[in-house]
Design an enzyme around this catalytic site. Structure first.
Site, mmCIF file in Angstrom:
data_model
loop_
_atom_site.group_PDB
_atom_site.id
_atom_site.type_symbol
_atom_site.label_atom_id
_atom_site.label_comp_id
_atom_site.label_asym_id
_atom_site.label_seq_id
_atom_site.Cartn_x
_atom_site.Cartn_y
_atom_site.Cartn_z
ATOM 1 N N GLN A 1 0.788 -1.263 -0.145
ATOM 2 C CA GLN A 1 -0.332 -0.061 -0.018
ATOM 3 C C GLN A 1 0.737 1.242 0.064
ATOM 4 O O GLN A 1 0.423 2.297 -0.195
ATOM 5 C CB GLN A 1 -0.836 -0.033 1.359
ATOM 6 C CG GLN A 1 -1.978 -1.187 1.152
ATOM 7 C CD GLN A 1 -3.063 -1.005 0.106
ATOM 8 O OE1 GLN A 1 -3.193 0.418 -0.255
ATOM 9 N NE2 GLN A 1 -4.037 -1.610 -0.206
ATOM 10 N N CYS B 1 -15.718 -9.914 4.996
ATOM 11 C CA CYS B 1 -17.084 -10.691 4.832
ATOM 12 C C CYS B 1 -16.607 -11.824 4.081
ATOM 13 O O CYS B 1 -17.020 -11.706 2.802
ATOM 14 C CB CYS B 1 -17.987 -9.983 4.716
ATOM 15 S SG CYS B 1 -18.539 -9.519 3.144
HETATM 16 C C1 LIG Z 1 -3.471 -6.169 -1.974
HETATM 17 C C2 LIG Z 1 -2.552 -6.383 -0.799
HETATM 18 C C3 LIG Z 1 -1.737 -7.459 -0.889
HETATM 19 C C4 LIG Z 1 -1.838 -8.569 -1.734
HETATM 20 O O1 LIG Z 1 -1.434 -8.139 -3.185
HETATM 21 P P1 LIG Z 1 -2.028 -8.969 -4.296
HETATM 22 O O2 LIG Z 1 -1.196 -8.547 -5.483
HETATM 23 O O3 LIG Z 1 -3.322 -8.773 -4.430
HETATM 24 O O4 LIG Z 1 -1.520 -10.580 -4.201
HETATM 25 C C5 LIG Z 1 -0.699 -7.653 0.263
HETATM 26 N N1 LIG Z 1 -0.611 -6.735 1.035
HETATM 27 C C6 LIG Z 1 -1.234 -5.590 1.265
HETATM 28 C C7 LIG Z 1 -0.862 -4.657 2.263
HETATM 29 C C8 LIG Z 1 -2.166 -5.437 0.278
HETATM 30 O O5 LIG Z 1 -2.987 -4.372 0.404
#
Ligand SMILES: *Cc1c(COP(=O)(O)O)cnc(C)c1O
Length: 399
Positions: free
Chosen positions: A179, A324
């Site tokens: 993020q 959910c």
């Molecule tokens: C979306 C997300 C993931 C997973 O990433 P993907 O590419 O969807 O497998 C892992 N950690 C965080 C903090 C995320 O927001």
């Protein structure tokens, strides 16, 4: 009209990232492992993308391994570091209660292998401190994993300081930066991280591709069995179009990071101010130490899923931030980790902005949320009991 405010779930692809992918479907389509010139052109493109991504993180190209996304990068980082520790007789791991499930579920798998895991509590403001990490360290600790920015409440952890604590103790440090990438400055040396996960689709790149940084000298074990791609660290023919798309998306978001963060922060503050007018509501996570585009609220007497569906009817694509899964309405583990009671955690709403959102979007969202919350409360028996004094409010006043 539709307003997309669920950018923590995934983002719209940037035109530049899409353009960057196209030649790798039908022009440079060789397998980078092939020895002929078509393969070698692909191998060069792969090396180029790796170097560009490494430059954005401040590391060497050899320290980047391409994966299928953030989940795989998290899984590989934790399994590799834990098994490395076990070979030295170290079986203890420290993480936090509000990590992404890619981390939490990998830790559960490691517990089944005999590791002991300490999950740090999260303060009510959505932060963990370096002092907490330090206090939890044991002689047999082999790994600390703390996410950079939380995907539900957006709080930004003091990763550099935690990194220093870990380095002083000689313990490997992983951060899930999925993020944070593209929104916050990332330099693996300054952050003192040993392992870092990222994903393309959260920064306007394609889905199904990510990367793991592992500091030189840290052996990674592949979580997929097969060929010797990625220097034996990740089997499977490289997804060249996606990798080139990720490099372009990352470069674009880093190039615009400061200017976008400034405008997003203004929009975020306007949104928080607007939603704070709703009575018996609370902002989740520290107001300042959060991602520029993240707004997370709980509304008392509201059921998050109903709120989402009624907002969707009005064209607003948001998230409850709650897990959910398959009909079970478990409240979010992140909100529970902050100490929110179940009743409050159920009434959550996550709005995550992108640079494409406008002030008009924000004002429309404030209007819609205010009206839908009022409507849902007007038909809710729980709310009737609260207002009649039969039960007591938990959120005593508007924040
Ligand atoms: C979306 C997300 C993931 C997973 O990433 P993907 O590419 O969807 O497998 C892992 N950690 C965080 C903090 C995320 O927001």
């Amino acid at each position: 009209m539709s307003i997309y405010v669920d950018n923590a779930a995934t983002t719209k692809m940037s035109p530049a990232a899409m353009q960057a992918m196209l030649p790798y479907f039908d022009q440079i389509y060789g397998n980078p492992s092939s020895l002929h010139s078509e393969g070698q052109r692909a191998a060069e493109a792969l090396a180029g993308a790796r170097a560009r991504i490494a430059a954005r993180l401040g590391c060497q190209p050899r320290e980047i391994t391409f994966t299928s996304g953030g989940s795989e990068a998290d899984t590989q980082a934790l399994l590799s570091a834990a098994h490395l520790g076990a070979r030295k007789g170290k079986w203890h791991i420290i993480s936090t209660a509000f990590e992404h499930h890619a981390v939490l579920h990998t830790l559960e798998a490691l517990e089944r292998q005999g590791f002991s895991v300490t999950l740090l509590d999260v303060h009510e403001n959505g932060l963990v401190t370096p002092e907490q990490v330090k206090a939890a360290l044991r002689p047999d600790t082999c790994l600390v994993s703390v996410m950079y920015a939380n995907n539900e409440i957006g709080t930004v952890q003091p990763i550099g300081e935690i990194g220093r604590v870990c380095r002083e103790a000689g313990v490997l440090f992983h951060t899930d930066a999925v993020q944070a990438v593209g929104h916050l400055p990332i330099h693996v040396g300054e952050l003192q991280v040993d392992l870092l996960s990222l994903s393309a689709h959260k920064v306007h790149g394609p889905k199904g591709v990510g990367a793991l940084y592992a500091r030189k000298g840290i052996p990674l074990e592949s979580v997929i069995y097969g060929g010797a791609q990625e220097r034996d660290r990740r089997a499977g023919t490289e997804n060249l179009p996606a990798i080139l798309g990720m490099a372009a998306a990352l470069e674009e978001s880093c190039a615009h990071m400061e200017e976008r963060a400034r405008t997003l922060t203004l929009l975020r503050e306007r949104l928080i101010d607007g939603l704070s007018q709703i009575p018996h509501a609370v902002l989740n996570g520290d107001r300042a130490r959060r991602l520029p585009g993240n707004v997370s609220f709980c509304f008392e007497g509201i059921e998050g899923e109903s709120l989402l569906l009624l907002l969707d009817d009005r064209g607003i694509r948001a998230s409850s931030g709650s897990a959910c899964t398959s009909g079970s309405l478990d409240p979010s583990h992140v909100l529970l980790a902050l100490g929110r009671p179940h009743e409050i955690a159920h009434g959550s709403l996550r709005l995550t902005l992108s640079h494409e959102n406008t002030q008009e979007d924000v004002d429309a969202v404030i209007r819609a949320v205010t009206e839908v919350v009022a409507y849902l409360r007007s038909i809710s028996p729980v709310w009737r009991d609260l207002t009649s004094g039969k039960t007591e409010f938990i959120l005593k006043e508007a924040v």
